[in-house]
Design a protein around this motif. Structure first.
Motif, PDB file in Angstrom:
ATOM      1  N   THR A 229       0.822  -1.208   0.000  1.00 42.78           N
ATOM      2  CA  THR A 229       0.000   0.000   0.000  1.00 42.78           C
ATOM      3  C   THR A 229       0.855   1.257   0.000  1.00 42.78           C
ATOM      4  O   THR A 229       0.581   2.219  -0.734  1.00 42.78           O
ATOM      5  N   LEU A 233       1.221   4.229  -3.085  1.00 42.36           N
ATOM      6  CA  LEU A 233       1.052   5.682  -3.017  1.00 42.36           C
ATOM      7  C   LEU A 233       2.181   6.398  -3.758  1.00 42.36           C
ATOM      8  O   LEU A 233       1.945   7.370  -4.484  1.00 42.36           O
ATOM      9  N   TYR A 318     -11.657  -0.452   5.485  1.00 45.06           N
ATOM     10  CA  TYR A 318     -10.839  -0.491   4.268  1.00 45.06           C
ATOM     11  C   TYR A 318     -11.498  -1.346   3.194  1.00 45.06           C
ATOM     12  O   TYR A 318     -11.623  -0.932   2.032  1.00 45.06           O
ATOM     13  N   ARG A 330      -6.289   5.930  -3.641  1.00 42.71           N
ATOM     14  CA  ARG A 330      -5.529   6.557  -2.570  1.00 42.71           C
ATOM     15  C   ARG A 330      -6.322   6.670  -1.271  1.00 42.71           C
ATOM     16  O   ARG A 330      -5.776   6.473  -0.178  1.00 42.71           O
ATOM     17  N   LYS A 331      -7.599   7.003  -1.363  1.00 39.07           N
ATOM     18  CA  LYS A 331      -8.385   7.140  -0.136  1.00 39.07           C
ATOM     19  C   LYS A 331      -8.445   5.823   0.628  1.00 39.07           C
ATOM     20  O   LYS A 331      -8.272   5.787   1.850  1.00 39.07           O
ATOM     21  N   TYR A 334      -5.088   5.034   2.325  1.00 38.80           N
ATOM     22  CA  TYR A 334      -4.871   5.710   3.606  1.00 38.80           C
ATOM     23  C   TYR A 334      -5.557   4.957   4.744  1.00 38.80           C
ATOM     24  O   TYR A 334      -5.014   4.843   5.847  1.00 38.80           O
ATOM     25  N   LEU A 337      -3.451   1.854   5.572  1.00 33.33           N
ATOM     26  CA  LEU A 337      -2.276   2.169   6.393  1.00 33.33           C
ATOM     27  C   LEU A 337      -2.677   2.500   7.828  1.00 33.33           C
ATOM     28  O   LEU A 337      -1.984   2.130   8.783  1.00 33.33           O
ATOM     29  N   ALA A 338      -3.805   3.198   7.991  1.00 30.70           N
ATOM     30  CA  ALA A 338      -4.291   3.501   9.336  1.00 30.70           C
ATOM     31  C   ALA A 338      -4.655   2.219  10.074  1.00 30.70           C
ATOM     32  O   ALA A 338      -4.404   2.083  11.282  1.00 30.70           O
TER      33      ALA A 338
END
Length: 363
Positions: A229, A233, A318, A330-331, A334, A337-338
């Protein structure tokens, strides 16, 4: 017989030596991976640019030959061709994959093979250290953070090797993986080390083998998804810059062009997270059942329980975002990754900074 007498100290020390030996070999693998990237060819942006501009499909096809052949010292070396993405998981573009960390050169490929060989050797040594620790303490080798860390990195490397054996194009993971493993083991032997000993009574259960092993496996594979991921990005920004007619810098030309296309990285991460998510769900359920046996309640809002659930919610968000129009690419990355950040905090943050019923698994 006392608890201490049940531990074979000689085997425990041998296990420690194996962990240190694996770190030495992982260090050699790290430098071999660096050499793979440095001495690989300085890839040009033509292949990706051709796929994104008016140069058209023909230019993209000619830039990605069926088989890349290089003469070296009178011999012929045949390297794998980059694959072509036919449909972007992010719904954005069709771009050919890069040739990998080696950049398509014979010299880079040689260093890459050396790096992979050293990584496999280090994995075998580290796995032997984990098994030896288990024999020394006569229990599952993940009763504290030191043991969890060594097992976690072993499983992560094992998953990477499994992808390689399945002939997946994942050699680009090698450098970040080995770097992370060295950091993980360095922290484990420096700050998290715990002498071999027996477990507290609450952990004497077969659920230790089931619940903790699945948690380790999920975390290790989630880590591979997080690497994909993060690189997605970077690669996506690179492709966007090319599509706008920009001129990427030297780093992008020499590194990002070699990576798989953004769509491939996106798809790789999504498939990994989607495949492991049901097992993470089982991990939480198994922990609740174990808590019922050990403490007489299935759920008590303990910090570890809460953050395990938060991690589950984050990965569920996700996966939901990936299935919802407007939250791809991309959204969703993120959020992914969170979610992995939640897993890391659940492991390090809760055990170190928060008092909980799981404090026995601390340093």
């Amino acid at each position: 017989m006392t608890l201490a007498a049940a531990t074979n100290e000689n085997l425990a020390q041998f296990s420690n030596s194996l962990i240190y030996a694996s770190m030495a070999v992982f260090t050699l693998a790290f430098f071999a991976h660096i050499a793979e990237w440095v001495f690989g060819s300085r890839s040009k942006v033509g292949r990706t640019a051709a796929a994104l501009t008016g140069a058209g499909t023909a230019a993209a096809a000619s830039a990605a030959p069926a088989v890349k052949v290089r003469q070296e010292g009178g011999g012929t070396a045949v390297l794998d061709k980059p694959k072509i993405v036919t449909r972007s998981a992010a719904g954005t573009r069709d771009v050919p994959d890069g040739p990998g960390a080696a950049g398509g050169t014979v010299k880079g490929d040689l260093y890459g093979r050396i790096a992979v060989s050293l990584t496999v050797l280090a994995f075998l040594i580290e796995a032997s250290g984990v098994v030896t620790r288990a024999v020394a303490v006569q229990r599952a080798p993940w009763g504290n953070m030191y043991e969890f860390s060594t097992t976690f990195s072993t499983v992560a490397v094992g998953a990477y090797i499994g992808f390689l054996l399945a002939r997946k194009n994942v050699r680009w993971i090698g450098l970040p993986l080995v770097t992370t493993v060295l950091l993980d083991l360095g922290v484990a032997v420096t700050w998290l080390y715990t002498k071999s000993d027996q477990l507290v009574p609450a952990l004497h259960s077969y659920w230790l083998w089931i619940h903790v092993s699945t948690a380790i496996f999920c975390g290790a594979v989630f880590y591979l998804g997080a690497v994909g991921t993060l690189l997605y990005l970077f690669r996506d920004s690179y492709e966007n810059k090319l599509a706008r007619g920009g001129n990427p810098g030297p780093f992008a030309r020499s590194v990002l062009e070699r990576l798989p296309a953004a769509a491939s990285l996106d798809k790789f991460s999504y498939r990994i997270n989607a495949a492991v998510f049901p097992l993470w769900t089982f991990t939480i359920i198994a922990g609740a059942i174990w808590a019922g046996d050990a403490w007489g309640r299935y759920w008590g809002w303990d910090a570890k329980e809460v953050w395990s659930f938060i991690t589950w919610v984050a990965y569920a968000a996700y996966l939901h975002a990936r299935a919802t129009a407007g939250w791809k690419g991309r959204k969703a990355a993120y959020i992914g990754l969170a979610a992995f950040a939640c897993f890391l905090f659940n492991y390090y943050g809760v055990n170190i900074f928060v008092n909980s019923l799981h404090s026995y698994a601390g340093v």
